[in-house]
Write a protein that holds these residues in place. Structure first.
Motif, PDB file in Angstrom:
ATOM      1  N   VAL A 174       0.851  -1.195   0.000  1.00  0.00           N
ATOM      2  CA  VAL A 174       0.000   0.000   0.000  1.00  0.00           C
ATOM      3  C   VAL A 174       0.881   1.238   0.000  1.00  0.00           C
ATOM      4  CG1 VAL A 174      -1.665   1.356   1.339  1.00  0.00           C
ATOM      5  CG2 VAL A 174      -1.913  -1.131   1.204  1.00  0.00           C
ATOM      6  N   GLN A 175       0.707   2.059  -1.040  1.00  0.00           N
ATOM      7  CA  GLN A 175       1.457   3.324  -1.074  1.00  0.00           C
ATOM      8  C   GLN A 175       0.540   4.509  -0.813  1.00  0.00           C
ATOM      9  OE1 GLN A 175       2.982   1.595  -4.774  1.00  0.00           O
ATOM     10  NE2 GLN A 175       4.584   3.129  -4.577  1.00  0.00           N
ATOM     11  N   VAL A 176      -0.738   4.353  -1.216  1.00  0.00           N
ATOM     12  CA  VAL A 176      -1.690   5.458  -1.070  1.00  0.00           C
ATOM     13  C   VAL A 176      -2.894   4.996  -0.270  1.00  0.00           C
ATOM     14  CG1 VAL A 176      -3.337   6.909  -2.327  1.00  0.00           C
ATOM     15  CG2 VAL A 176      -1.037   6.576  -3.250  1.00  0.00           C
ATOM     16  N   GLY A 197       2.983   6.530   7.226  1.00  0.00           N
ATOM     17  CA  GLY A 197       3.948   6.660   6.122  1.00  0.00           C
ATOM     18  C   GLY A 197       3.326   6.514   4.750  1.00  0.00           C
ATOM     19  N   LYS A 198       2.001   6.681   4.645  1.00  0.00           N
ATOM     20  CA  LYS A 198       1.350   6.500   3.345  1.00  0.00           C
ATOM     21  C   LYS A 198       0.948   7.851   2.757  1.00  0.00           C
ATOM     22  CE  LYS A 198       1.522   2.103   4.146  1.00  0.00           C
ATOM     23  NZ  LYS A 198       2.547   1.271   3.489  1.00  0.00           N
ATOM     24  N   HIS A 199       0.976   7.946   1.435  1.00  0.00           N
ATOM     25  CA  HIS A 199       0.467   9.140   0.758  1.00  0.00           C
ATOM     26  C   HIS A 199      -1.048   9.137   0.871  1.00  0.00           C
ATOM     27  CE1 HIS A 199       4.452   9.744  -0.845  1.00  0.00           C
ATOM     28  NE2 HIS A 199       4.456   8.493  -1.252  1.00  0.00           N
ATOM     29  N   ILE A 200      -1.636  10.361   0.939  1.00  0.00           N
ATOM     30  CA  ILE A 200      -3.073  10.443   1.213  1.00  0.00           C
ATOM     31  C   ILE A 200      -3.815  11.121   0.071  1.00  0.00           C
ATOM     32  CG2 ILE A 200      -4.837  11.343   2.783  1.00  0.00           C
ATOM     33  CD1 ILE A 200      -3.041   9.358   4.212  1.00  0.00           C
ATOM     34  N   LEU A 201      -4.832  10.431  -0.417  1.00  0.00           N
ATOM     35  CA  LEU A 201      -5.815  11.040  -1.320  1.00  0.00           C
ATOM     36  C   LEU A 201      -7.094  11.121  -0.500  1.00  0.00           C
ATOM     37  CD1 LEU A 201      -6.776  11.999  -4.083  1.00  0.00           C
ATOM     38  CD2 LEU A 201      -7.072   9.621  -4.764  1.00  0.00           C
ATOM     39  N   CYS A 202      -7.592  12.341  -0.298  1.00  0.00           N
ATOM     40  CA  CYS A 202      -8.738  12.530   0.595  1.00  0.00           C
ATOM     41  C   CYS A 202      -9.915  13.100  -0.186  1.00  0.00           C
ATOM     42  CB  CYS A 202      -8.343  13.468   1.731  1.00  0.00           C
ATOM     43  SG  CYS A 202      -9.694  13.780   2.867  1.00  0.00           S
ATOM     44  N   GLU A 203     -11.089  12.548   0.037  1.00  0.00           N
ATOM     45  CA  GLU A 203     -12.275  13.054  -0.642  1.00  0.00           C
ATOM     46  C   GLU A 203     -12.586  14.492  -0.217  1.00  0.00           C
ATOM     47  OE1 GLU A 203     -14.332  13.009  -2.959  1.00  0.00           O
ATOM     48  OE2 GLU A 203     -13.520  11.210  -3.866  1.00  0.00           O
ATOM     49  N   LYS A 204     -13.341  15.173  -1.057  1.00  0.00           N
ATOM     50  CA  LYS A 204     -13.812  16.513  -0.737  1.00  0.00           C
ATOM     51  C   LYS A 204     -15.066  16.382   0.117  1.00  0.00           C
ATOM     52  CE  LYS A 204     -17.340  17.066  -2.261  1.00  0.00           C
ATOM     53  NZ  LYS A 204     -18.615  16.346  -1.961  1.00  0.00           N
ATOM     54  N   LYS A 221       3.131  16.931   5.768  1.00  0.00           N
ATOM     55  CA  LYS A 221       4.468  17.516   5.560  1.00  0.00           C
ATOM     56  C   LYS A 221       5.462  16.859   6.501  1.00  0.00           C
ATOM     57  CE  LYS A 221       4.176  21.795   3.208  1.00  0.00           C
ATOM     58  NZ  LYS A 221       3.281  22.934   3.361  1.00  0.00           N
ATOM     59  N   GLN A 222       5.030  16.759   7.762  1.00  0.00           N
ATOM     60  CA  GLN A 222       5.938  16.201   8.761  1.00  0.00           C
ATOM     61  C   GLN A 222       6.319  14.756   8.414  1.00  0.00           C
ATOM     62  OE1 GLN A 222       4.936  16.972  12.754  1.00  0.00           O
ATOM     63  NE2 GLN A 222       6.797  15.980  13.480  1.00  0.00           N
ATOM     64  N   ALA A 223       5.358  14.013   7.921  1.00  0.00           N
ATOM     65  CA  ALA A 223       5.641  12.603   7.587  1.00  0.00           C
ATOM     66  C   ALA A 223       6.271  12.477   6.206  1.00  0.00           C
ATOM     67  CB  ALA A 223       4.354  11.798   7.658  1.00  0.00           C
ATOM     68  N   ASN A 224       6.400  13.628   5.525  1.00  0.00           N
ATOM     69  CA  ASN A 224       6.958  13.648   4.160  1.00  0.00           C
ATOM     70  C   ASN A 224       6.183  12.737   3.205  1.00  0.00           C
ATOM     71  OD1 ASN A 224       8.726  14.601   2.232  1.00  0.00           O
ATOM     72  ND2 ASN A 224      10.052  12.825   2.449  1.00  0.00           N
ATOM     73  N   VAL A 225       4.869  12.840   3.294  1.00  0.00           N
ATOM     74  CA  VAL A 225       4.024  12.123   2.331  1.00  0.00           C
ATOM     75  C   VAL A 225       3.193  13.153   1.576  1.00  0.00           C
ATOM     76  CG1 VAL A 225       3.897  10.009   3.692  1.00  0.00           C
ATOM     77  CG2 VAL A 225       2.147  11.772   4.028  1.00  0.00           C
ATOM     78  N   PRO A 486      12.767   3.370  16.968  1.00  0.00           N
ATOM     79  CA  PRO A 486      11.509   3.068  16.291  1.00  0.00           C
ATOM     80  C   PRO A 486      10.439   4.038  16.767  1.00  0.00           C
ATOM     81  CG  PRO A 486      12.430   1.118  17.336  1.00  0.00           C
ATOM     82  CD  PRO A 486      13.214   2.292  17.824  1.00  0.00           C
ATOM     83  N   CYS A 487       9.679   4.615  15.879  1.00  0.00           N
ATOM     84  CA  CYS A 487       8.627   5.538  16.280  1.00  0.00           C
ATOM     85  C   CYS A 487       7.275   4.848  16.090  1.00  0.00           C
ATOM     86  CB  CYS A 487       8.722   6.828  15.480  1.00  0.00           C
ATOM     87  SG  CYS A 487       8.046   6.649  13.854  1.00  0.00           S
ATOM     88  N   PRO A 488       6.200   5.434  16.609  1.00  0.00           N
ATOM     89  CA  PRO A 488       4.911   4.741  16.572  1.00  0.00           C
ATOM     90  C   PRO A 488       4.445   4.423  15.159  1.00  0.00           C
ATOM     91  CG  PRO A 488       4.783   6.757  17.869  1.00  0.00           C
ATOM     92  CD  PRO A 488       6.122   6.735  17.244  1.00  0.00           C
ATOM     93  N   THR A 489       4.942   5.136  14.175  1.00  0.00           N
ATOM     94  CA  THR A 489       4.481   4.860  12.819  1.00  0.00           C
ATOM     95  C   THR A 489       5.200   3.641  12.259  1.00  0.00           C
ATOM     96  OG1 THR A 489       6.185   6.120  11.740  1.00  0.00           O
ATOM     97  CG2 THR A 489       4.201   7.323  12.384  1.00  0.00           C
ATOM     98  N   GLY A 490       6.169   3.115  13.021  1.00  0.00           N
ATOM     99  CA  GLY A 490       6.894   1.954  12.537  1.00  0.00           C
ATOM    100  C   GLY A 490       8.058   2.347  11.661  1.00  0.00           C
ATOM    101  N   GLN A 491       8.221   3.622  11.434  1.00  0.00           N
ATOM    102  CA  GLN A 491       9.346   4.049  10.620  1.00  0.00           C
ATOM    103  C   GLN A 491      10.380   4.656  11.550  1.00  0.00           C
ATOM    104  OE1 GLN A 491       7.389   6.572   7.904  1.00  0.00           O
ATOM    105  NE2 GLN A 491       7.415   5.000   6.337  1.00  0.00           N
ATOM    106  N   ASN A 492      11.571   4.221  11.397  1.00  0.00           N
ATOM    107  CA  ASN A 492      12.602   4.752  12.277  1.00  0.00           C
ATOM    108  C   ASN A 492      12.952   6.150  11.834  1.00  0.00           C
ATOM    109  OD1 ASN A 492      12.976   2.343  13.822  1.00  0.00           O
ATOM    110  ND2 ASN A 492      13.695   1.473  11.891  1.00  0.00           N
ATOM    111  N   ARG A 493      13.034   6.985  12.813  1.00  0.00           N
ATOM    112  CA  ARG A 493      13.342   8.367  12.495  1.00  0.00           C
ATOM    113  C   ARG A 493      14.755   8.675  12.958  1.00  0.00           C
ATOM    114  NH1 ARG A 493       9.320  11.504  11.024  1.00  0.00           N
ATOM    115  NH2 ARG A 493       7.328  10.469  10.948  1.00  0.00           N
ATOM    116  N   PHE A 494      15.334   9.645  12.344  1.00  0.00           N
ATOM    117  CA  PHE A 494      16.640  10.051  12.832  1.00  0.00           C
ATOM    118  C   PHE A 494      16.719  11.568  12.843  1.00  0.00           C
ATOM    119  CE2 PHE A 494      18.585  11.877   9.149  1.00  0.00           C
ATOM    120  CZ  PHE A 494      17.844  11.352   8.114  1.00  0.00           C
ATOM    121  N   GLU A 495      17.555  12.047  13.695  1.00  0.00           N
ATOM    122  CA  GLU A 495      17.856  13.477  13.672  1.00  0.00           C
ATOM    123  C   GLU A 495      19.372  13.582  13.698  1.00  0.00           C
ATOM    124  OE1 GLU A 495      14.062  14.618  16.463  1.00  0.00           O
ATOM    125  OE2 GLU A 495      16.086  14.687  17.277  1.00  0.00           O
TER     126      GLU A 495
END
Ligand code: NAD
Length: 567
Positions: A174-176, A197-204, A221-225, A486-495
């Motif tokens: 799943v990408q979107v 971590g998924k791209h979002i297409l949202c209905e109007k 933006k924060q999740a870069n999706v 590991p962050c709650p989204t399951g994607q490891n984040r780094f700074e």
């Protein structure tokens, strides 16, 4: 010895060996066979097809030769196969031949909410789409979901309940996520989807409030999706043609636009009559089409709105939300738009653009199919009224394939979250105007297509960024990894920290065996911040040590994001 050109020549000079005779005779026979084969081929093409028959228990059936007429087959999968022409050049052209991506290369969608729109339009459209495919479903009804999954070939383990929604983060197919829920749920499911971590297409409509819209934009933006609002009208050919005519001043200067989108809605128990779930009545549901399409066609933003609202007293449908809204919008170019929407009258979905020397009419303008475009212009003694027939294109397919293209090629959608936010701001002003009985001024925005991302502007912006380089690039030395967990989204984040604070922040998909640096790509940077976001290609994972080395390497080489460079 020199070979003879013919047996006759050899015989004439009387010097023919046995092997020379066989070679020369064989060549002659081969040439003869070839020329007779060619002649018979030519005859075959020229000859009319004769009806042979194949015997069957029910009698003979005609047997016709199976042949492939000439076709051009480009090696580029994005280019269509060109078949032999069958229409005169003067006739209307067929729609382009489909160029679907192979199934394995299409973008995988999870559709959330299996209601009218999903079952009637979105899933059938996904079956026709060229770049998108359905891979997962999210629903509160296991029974319904099981049947839909069977209909569309969705795997059982790719069917999620609302409680399981966040587990989508673990589904790499799943990408979107396409959110097709009641309006009041769009914000929550967008934020959670982005965090997965998924791209979002949202209905109007994008959401119920300006604040919710902003939260959705920020979360993506924060999740870069990517975030796109599903304004299908901006992707279908008829309304695009209107925009083209208006932008080209085909009928001179536009003076006013009159638009209506109304229908007779029933079932007071439906979420559309519940304020918390719908945000409002006819305005955010159907009136929004008038608002958004006028902004799209004019490519400019209103500066003032004035509105009146009415709901039939005692009608059980309108205890929480409005029945009817009439409103005016004033645009910087001087265009005035008069719009109406209602849940209480027979279906009407149309608009008319009135310009100096002609008018453009879309009637109907907003249904899923059957759109009609007419123009009128005086030509000497006659008034020329033209009906423009451009065939029909599936709006949802066009919209989803656009988003898939953005995902695959890292482009900004034409209708990003900012486009939905702007509509929401205007709708809030419309409600305020009706409530307070006065016109409401809106922020003046002079830029054309201020909230839409046209390719031209995007390319220019990319060039500008590449030229300028990162605005706040700190010293080239990489400091230390501040956090990698590991962050709650399951994607490891780094700074990554440097002397003057966090200067890089991003995410990557898990720790694991080292991969060669060529699998790594730094993808984008956004806004005023130099923002490295790394992503491993093809599910390769990335080790923390390598990340540090790679980050240092990038900085030392002053690599620019957006360069699309693999290294
Ligand atoms: P619908 O009522 O038919 O479907 C909504 C779905 O949400 C259902 O499957 C329902 O089970 C689910 N749901 C989850 N939680 C719910 C709750 N608390 N209350 C009610 N339903 C809940 O609605 P729809 O017509 O499919 O509309 C869905 C969204 O799509 C809305 O945002 C609507 O504005 C939008 N829409 C867009 C278009 C378009 O042309 N782009 C057309 C119709 C609807």
């Amino acid at each position: 010895m020199k070979p003879f050109d013919s047996i006759t020549e050899a015989i004439a000079v009387n010097r023919l060996s046995r092997s020379q005779f066989l070679a020369t005779a064989g060549r002659g026979l081969a040439i003869g066979a070839m020329s007779s084969a060619l002649t018979s081929c030519a005859k075959q093409v020229a000859q009319p097809v004769t009806a042979q028959t194949t015997p069957t228990p029910n009698g003979p059936v005609p047997k016709l030769p199976a042949v492939s007429p000439p076709a051009t087959v480009p090696s580029d999968p994005a280019k269509p196969i060109e078949l032999e022409p069958i229409k005169a050049k003067t006739e209307q052209k067929n729609p382009p031949t489909p160029t679907p991506l192979p199934p394995g290369q299409r973008v995988g969608y999870a559709v959330v909410g299996l209601g009218h729109l999903t079952l009637d339009e979105i899933l059938p459209a996904l079956s026709m789409s060229k770049k998108s495919k359905i891979v997962a479903l999210v629903s509160g009804s296991p029974e319904k979901m099981k049947k839909v999954a069977e209909q569309y070939g969705v795997r059982n383990d790719y069917c999620y309940s609302y409680a399981d929604y966040d587990r989508l983060k673990d589904n790499k197919d799943v990408q979107v996520i396409y959110i097709v829920l009641p309006n009041g749920m769009h914000a929550e499911y967008t934020v959670r989807g982005a965090q997965a971590g998924k791209h979002i297409l949202c209905e109007k409509p994008m959401a119920n409030t300006v604040a919710e819209c902003q939260t959705m934009i920020d979360a993506c933006k924060q999740a870069n999706v990517k975030l796109m609002i599903a304004y299908r009208i901006q992707y279908e050919p008829y309304n695009r043609k209107v925009r083209e005519m208006v932008q080209a001043n085909q009928f001179g200067k536009v003076k006013s636009i009159v638009a209506n989108n109304g229908q007779n809605s029933d079932n007071p128990k439906h979420w559309r009559f519940n304020k918390a779930l719908a945000g409002g009545g006819s305005l955010p549901d159907v009136g929004l089409y008038c608002l958004n399409t006028i902004r799209f066609v004019l490519a400019e933003e209103p500066t003032e709105v004035s509105a009146m609202i009415h709901s039939t007293p005692g009608d059980p449908r309108f205890t929480e939300v409005e029945e009817q809204v009439n409103w005016l919008m004033k645009f910087p170019s001087g265009v005035q738009a008069s719009c109406a929407t209602s849940y209480g009258h027979h279906d009407d979905k149309s608009y008319r653009v009135l310009a100096d020397t002609g008018w453009i009419k879309m009637d109907p303008a907003f249904p899923y199919q059957g759109l009609k475009l007419m123009t009128s212009q005086a030509q000497g003694k006659e008034n020329q009224v033209i009906e423009h027939d451009m065939g029909q294109k599936n709006h949802f397919m066009a919209e989803m394939d656009h988003f898939s293209d953005c995902v695959q090629n890292n482009k900004t959608p034409f209708t990003p979250g900012e486009e939905g936010l702007q509509d929401q701001k205007i709708m809030e002003a419309i409600y305020q105007s009706a409530r307070e009985g006065r016109p409401i001024k809106l922020a003046k925005i002079d830029k054309k297509d201020a909230f839409r991302h046209t390719a031209r502007r995007r390319v220019a912006a990319d060039r500008r960024r590449t030229r300028q380089g990162p605005p706040d690039l700190p010293p080239t030395r990489v400091g230390r990894i501040g956090r990698a967990s590991p962050c709650p989204t399951g994607q490891n984040r780094f700074e990554v920290w440097s002397g003057n604070g966090i200067f890089e922040y991003g995410k990557f998909r898990g720790f694991g065996p080292q991969v060669p640096p060529r699998y790594l790509r730094h993808r984008c940077w956004s806004g005023a911040h130099y923002d490295h976001t790394q992503e491993c290609h093809q599910d390769q994972s990335l080790s923390l040590g390598l990340l540090v080395l790679w980050t240092a390497w990038c900085r030392e080489n002053d690599l620019r994001p957006d360069s699309g460079q693999d290294h």
